[in-house]
Structure formats: structure tokens, C-alpha cells
Design a protein around this motif. Structure first.
Motif, PDB file in Angstrom:
ATOM      1  N   GLU A  58       0.840  -1.204   0.000  1.00  0.00           N
ATOM      2  CA  GLU A  58       0.000   0.000   0.000  1.00  0.00           C
ATOM      3  C   GLU A  58       0.880   1.261   0.000  1.00  0.00           C
ATOM      4  N   PHE A  59       1.922   1.237   0.822  1.00  0.00           N
ATOM      5  CA  PHE A  59       2.878   2.349   0.920  1.00  0.00           C
ATOM      6  C   PHE A  59       3.533   2.600  -0.446  1.00  0.00           C
ATOM      7  N   ALA A  60       3.955   1.514  -1.088  1.00  0.00           N
ATOM      8  CA  ALA A  60       4.612   1.637  -2.404  1.00  0.00           C
ATOM      9  C   ALA A  60       3.618   2.107  -3.461  1.00  0.00           C
ATOM     10  N   ASP A  61       2.396   1.590  -3.400  1.00  0.00           N
ATOM     11  CA  ASP A  61       1.374   2.004  -4.379  1.00  0.00           C
ATOM     12  C   ASP A  61       1.098   3.498  -4.281  1.00  0.00           C
ATOM     13  N   ASN A  62       1.287   4.050  -3.073  1.00  0.00           N
ATOM     14  CA  ASN A  62       1.076   5.487  -2.881  1.00  0.00           C
ATOM     15  C   ASN A  62       2.350   6.302  -3.125  1.00  0.00           C
ATOM     16  N   GLY A  63       3.357   5.652  -3.681  1.00  0.00           N
ATOM     17  CA  GLY A  63       4.576   6.377  -4.047  1.00  0.00           C
ATOM     18  C   GLY A  63       5.684   6.336  -3.020  1.00  0.00           C
ATOM     19  N   GLY A  64       5.475   5.623  -1.899  1.00  0.00           N
ATOM     20  CA  GLY A  64       6.501   5.547  -0.849  1.00  0.00           C
ATOM     21  C   GLY A  64       7.752   4.842  -1.347  1.00  0.00           C
ATOM     22  N   LEU A  65       8.912   5.271  -0.811  1.00  0.00           N
ATOM     23  CA  LEU A  65      10.188   4.676  -1.229  1.00  0.00           C
ATOM     24  C   LEU A  65      10.453   3.386  -0.462  1.00  0.00           C
ATOM     25  N   VAL A  66      10.747   2.327  -1.210  1.00  0.00           N
ATOM     26  CA  VAL A  66      11.033   1.018  -0.619  1.00  0.00           C
ATOM     27  C   VAL A  66      12.308   0.483  -1.254  1.00  0.00           C
ATOM     28  N   LEU A  67      13.264   0.082  -0.406  1.00  0.00           N
ATOM     29  CA  LEU A  67      14.478  -0.541  -0.932  1.00  0.00           C
ATOM     30  C   LEU A  67      14.644  -1.928  -0.309  1.00  0.00           C
ATOM     31  N   GLY A  68      14.719  -2.928  -1.156  1.00  0.00           N
ATOM     32  CA  GLY A  68      14.951  -4.302  -0.699  1.00  0.00           C
ATOM     33  C   GLY A  68      16.385  -4.695  -0.985  1.00  0.00           C
ATOM     34  N   ILE A  69      17.065  -5.181   0.053  1.00  0.00           N
ATOM     35  CA  ILE A  69      18.464  -5.576  -0.077  1.00  0.00           C
ATOM     36  C   ILE A  69      18.554  -7.088   0.087  1.00  0.00           C
ATOM     37  N   CYS A  70      19.156  -7.753  -0.871  1.00  0.00           N
ATOM     38  CA  CYS A  70      19.381  -9.197  -0.820  1.00  0.00           C
ATOM     39  C   CYS A  70      18.063  -9.947  -0.624  1.00  0.00           C
ATOM     40  N   ASN A  71      17.815 -10.520   0.552  1.00  0.00           N
ATOM     41  CA  ASN A  71      16.538 -11.200   0.769  1.00  0.00           C
ATOM     42  C   ASN A  71      15.366 -10.233   0.557  1.00  0.00           C
ATOM     43  N   GLY A  72      15.596  -8.951   0.838  1.00  0.00           N
ATOM     44  CA  GLY A  72      14.561  -7.942   0.593  1.00  0.00           C
ATOM     45  C   GLY A  72      14.222  -7.830  -0.885  1.00  0.00           C
ATOM     46  N   PHE A  73      15.228  -7.941  -1.734  1.00  0.00           N
ATOM     47  CA  PHE A  73      15.027  -7.935  -3.183  1.00  0.00           C
ATOM     48  C   PHE A  73      14.212  -9.169  -3.590  1.00  0.00           C
ATOM     49  N   GLN A  74      14.601 -10.320  -3.011  1.00  0.00           N
ATOM     50  CA  GLN A  74      13.884 -11.561  -3.319  1.00  0.00           C
ATOM     51  C   GLN A  74      12.410 -11.450  -2.908  1.00  0.00           C
ATOM     52  N   ASN A 134       9.978   4.043  -7.537  1.00  0.00           N
ATOM     53  CA  ASN A 134       9.978   4.251  -6.081  1.00  0.00           C
ATOM     54  C   ASN A 134      10.270   2.963  -5.313  1.00  0.00           C
ATOM     55  N   VAL A 135      10.357   1.832  -6.007  1.00  0.00           N
ATOM     56  CA  VAL A 135      10.693   0.572  -5.355  1.00  0.00           C
ATOM     57  C   VAL A 135      11.964   0.035  -6.008  1.00  0.00           C
ATOM     58  N   GLY A 136      12.981  -0.195  -5.168  1.00  0.00           N
ATOM     59  CA  GLY A 136      14.246  -0.697  -5.697  1.00  0.00           C
ATOM     60  C   GLY A 136      14.634  -1.990  -5.012  1.00  0.00           C
ATOM     61  N   GLY A 137      15.407  -2.796  -5.705  1.00  0.00           N
ATOM     62  CA  GLY A 137      15.921  -4.029  -5.115  1.00  0.00           C
ATOM     63  C   GLY A 137      17.329  -4.273  -5.609  1.00  0.00           C
ATOM     64  N   MET A 138      18.184  -4.769  -4.716  1.00  0.00           N
ATOM     65  CA  MET A 138      19.564  -5.069  -5.109  1.00  0.00           C
ATOM     66  C   MET A 138      20.097  -6.231  -4.291  1.00  0.00           C
ATOM     67  N   MET A 139      20.925  -7.072  -4.895  1.00  0.00           N
ATOM     68  CA  MET A 139      21.519  -8.183  -4.155  1.00  0.00           C
ATOM     69  C   MET A 139      22.708  -7.739  -3.297  1.00  0.00           C
ATOM     70  N   PRO A 140      23.579  -6.855  -3.758  1.00  0.00           N
ATOM     71  CA  PRO A 140      24.698  -6.426  -2.896  1.00  0.00           C
ATOM     72  C   PRO A 140      24.207  -5.676  -1.647  1.00  0.00           C
ATOM     73  N   HIS A 141      25.092  -5.628  -0.643  1.00  0.00           N
ATOM     74  CA  HIS A 141      24.717  -5.091   0.668  1.00  0.00           C
ATOM     75  C   HIS A 141      25.336  -3.714   0.922  1.00  0.00           C
ATOM     76  N   PRO A 142      24.673  -2.623   0.621  1.00  0.00           N
ATOM     77  CA  PRO A 142      25.249  -1.307   0.898  1.00  0.00           C
ATOM     78  C   PRO A 142      25.425  -1.036   2.381  1.00  0.00           C
ATOM     79  N   GLU A 143      24.579  -1.689   3.227  1.00  0.00           N
ATOM     80  CA  GLU A 143      24.686  -1.455   4.680  1.00  0.00           C
ATOM     81  C   GLU A 143      25.962  -2.060   5.260  1.00  0.00           C
ATOM     82  N   ARG A 144      26.607  -2.954   4.509  1.00  0.00           N
ATOM     83  CA  ARG A 144      27.866  -3.535   4.979  1.00  0.00           C
ATOM     84  C   ARG A 144      29.062  -2.762   4.432  1.00  0.00           C
ATOM     85  N   ALA A 145      28.784  -1.683   3.739  1.00  0.00           N
ATOM     86  CA  ALA A 145      29.870  -0.901   3.134  1.00  0.00           C
ATOM     87  C   ALA A 145      29.556   0.581   3.261  1.00  0.00           C
TER      88      ALA A 145
END
Lengths: 235, 79
Positions: free
Chosen positions: A74-90, A196-207
Motif C-alpha cells: 500500500e505504501f509503495a502504491d502510494n509512491g513511498g520509497l522502498v528498498l529491498g536488499i538481498c533477501n529484501g530484493f527476493q 519508487n521501489v528498488g531491489g539489489m543483491m549487494p549489501h550497501p549497509e555492509r559498506a
């Protein structure tokens, strides 16, 4: 500006993500348990890495049906920013918020190493602050990061400039050898058509801190923060 | 009623497990293997008549048990 980081049974990069947002960037950030029905007053939602529900059935397949994912949709449908990292992307792919799927690495090996990423598009809230021509050095840690989609989807991703990151070698060349998992077109991260929704396998939080051996990942968080600051609706 | 859900990777999807097993079979001297695909097998016990069960399980296989981007499935019924 406030952030929410989702937490599923089996998430294991949730605290890292909270640490970066709270301690490195200094923004109020809260963990959101998977049984919550709302993302509250968060301005952006992070879906962290890990092995939600033990990766049973398929990675992300069970997490996508948790109550909090209804709120994220619902948040994403309303334009909210969502970033999925690794399992989040999956999870985002399973939820249909991003196209395609992540399947078993071509090598069948769990790959845990630093990779180089070419920024394929700067036109997104996740990449807007990354200097032109800069490749990022960020770690990956996954067994199922092999991005797959059909030809039609790949064409539409490329045509709509939805590919955010591609695996390259240390010299910045897009080679098959630099592709750690067999992803189509060396894809390491994508966004949806609305961007507004992104997904990536690499881990920016670890770098995101030099003490960890590199802080290129900061640029991704900084891009998202700057994108939010530039939103007219946000105070 | 027992229903077997047989899930296989779509033809267009790379199946590295299948390829590895195929190569291993060849190395072990099992000749003539032209393809190996590795999927999943789920057994479900469910009440109801066959038609109702088929309708319901197809719905949940489409949205949950299999991922239509990468997998095909079929249901096998055992009375």
C-alpha cells in the motif's frame, strides 16, 4: 525524516541497516516486526537481507504474505520509497512489486565477496547522488541472487531504464566473469517502472563506513535521503 | 485425498542443479542422458471432492506454491 526496517523471522541484516540509518546518518529508525499492519509514519521502508522463514519453499515466498508486506504494498502504491536488499530484493520480486525472480546461483555456490557495480541508471531515488562514472565496491552474500526474467521483461527493464546496477570487474568492464551468480545482463539491482521501489543483491549497509573496508554503500543511502529531502510534501 | 504437487523449473530457466547432476551421471558412466531438471515435490492431504480440491489448490499453487516467473507445476491426485 524517519525510516522503518522490516524484521522477519530469519532476517539477519536488519540491525546493520538500522545501525547505518540511525548511527551513521542520524535518523530515527525503527524495526518493524512482520506482524505489523502498518508502516506507521516512516518516510521510507527498507527490507533487509537474511533468510526470512528459512528460505523455505522459495526465497521470499512466505515473507511476502506476512501482514507487514500488505502495508508495504500500500505504501509503495502510494509512491513511498522502498528498498529491498538481498533477501529484501527476493521478497519484493515474490510480492510482484518488482519484476522477475532470483534463482540459485549459476555456480551453485554461496558467494560472499566484494563485487564491483556499474551504476546503470542515475535516474532513481537510490542512485541519484552517485557521481557519474563511479563504480561501487560493495559486498554480496547470497546463494540465490541469479536474477532471472523472460526476454520481454528484460527488454522492458532496459527500455524503461529500470536497471540500476550491473556487476562489472575491477576495471569496470561488463564481463561474464564479473557476474557472480549468472544474473541476466549482469543485473545486480533494478527498480520498478514508477522508480519508487528498488531491489539489489549487494549489501550497501555492509559498506557504509570506512572502518569496514569501504563506504561506497553510503552513496545509496545518501541518494535515498536526498530524494526524500527534495520531495515537496516532506517537511 | 492426497495431492502431489510437482514443481519444475521452466524450460527457459537455467537449472544448474540439473546440469550438475546430468554431468555427474555421465561421469559415472550412465550414458544417454539428454536432460535433467530438478524441481520440488510437495504432498498435501486435503478434504473435499476432487474438483473442489483442484480448483482450490490450483489457485494456491499459482500464487504461492510455484512462482510462475520461473516454475511450472502439475497436480497429481491420489484417492
Amino acid at each position: 525524516m524517519k525510516f522503518a526496517v522490516l524484521q522477519f523471522p530469519g532476517s539477519n541484516c536488519d540491525q546493520d541497516c538500522v545501525h547505518v540509518l540511525r548511527s551513521v546518518f542520524g535518523y530515527p529508525t525503527r524495526l518493524l516486526w512482520h506482524k505489523e499492519y502498518s508502516v506507521g509514519d516512516a518516510d521510507a521502508v527498507f527490507i533487509p537481507g537474511g533468510f526470512s522463514y528459512g528460505d523455505y519453499l522459495r526465497t521470499g515466498s512466505i515473507a511476502r504474505f506476512s501482514p507487514v508486506m500488505g502495508a508495504v504494498k500500500e505504501f509503495a502504491d502510494n509512491g513511498g520509497l522502498v528498498l529491498g536488499i538481498c533477501n529484501g530484493f527476493q521478497i519484493l520480486c515474490e510480492a510482484g512489486l518488482l519484476p522477475g525472480a532470483l534463482i540459485r546461483n549459476r555456480s551453485l555456490q554461496f558467494r560472499c565477496e566484494h563485487v564491483y557495480l556499474q551504476v546503470a541508471s542515475h535516474n532513481s531515488p537510490f542512485t541519484g547522488q552517485i557521481p557519474e562514472g563511479k563504480n561501487l565496491r560493495i559486498p554480496i552474500a547470497h546463494g540465490e541472487g541469479n536474477y532471472f526474467c523472460d526476454d520481454e521483461t528484460l527488454q522492458s527493464l532496459e527500455g524503461n531504464d529500470q536497471v540500476l546496477f550491473r556487476y562489472v570487474d575491477a576495471e569496470g568492464d561488463l564481463t561474464d566473469h564479473a557476474n557472480p551468480n549468472g544474473s541476466r545482463a549482469n543485473i545486480a539491482g533494478i527498480c520498478n517502472e514508477k522508480r519508487n521501489v528498488g531491489g539489489m543483491m549487494p549489501h550497501p549497509e555492509r559498506a557504509s563506513e570506512a572502518v569496514l573496508g569501504g563506504d561506497d554503500g553510503r552513496l545509496i543511502f545518501q541518494s535515498l535521503i536526498t530524494a526524500l529531502e527534495n520531495q515537496p510534501t516532506l517537511a | 485425498m492426497k495431492v502431489k504437487v510437482i514443481i519444475t523449473p521452466k524450460r527457459a530457466v537455467l537449472d544448474p542443479q540439473g546440469k550438475t547432476v546430468q554431468t555427474a551421471l555421465e561421469h559415472m558412466g550412465c550414458s544417454g542422458v539428454s536432460d535433467v531438471r530438478i524441481g520440488k515435490y510437495i504432498e498435501i492431504e486435503m478434504d473435499g471432492d476432487r474438483e473442489t480440491v483442484e480448483v482450490k489448490l490450483s489457485e494456491y499453487a499459482d500464487k504461492f506454491l510455484a512462482n510462475p516467473n520461473i516454475e511450472d507445476y502439475r497436480l497429481v491426485f491420489e484417492d
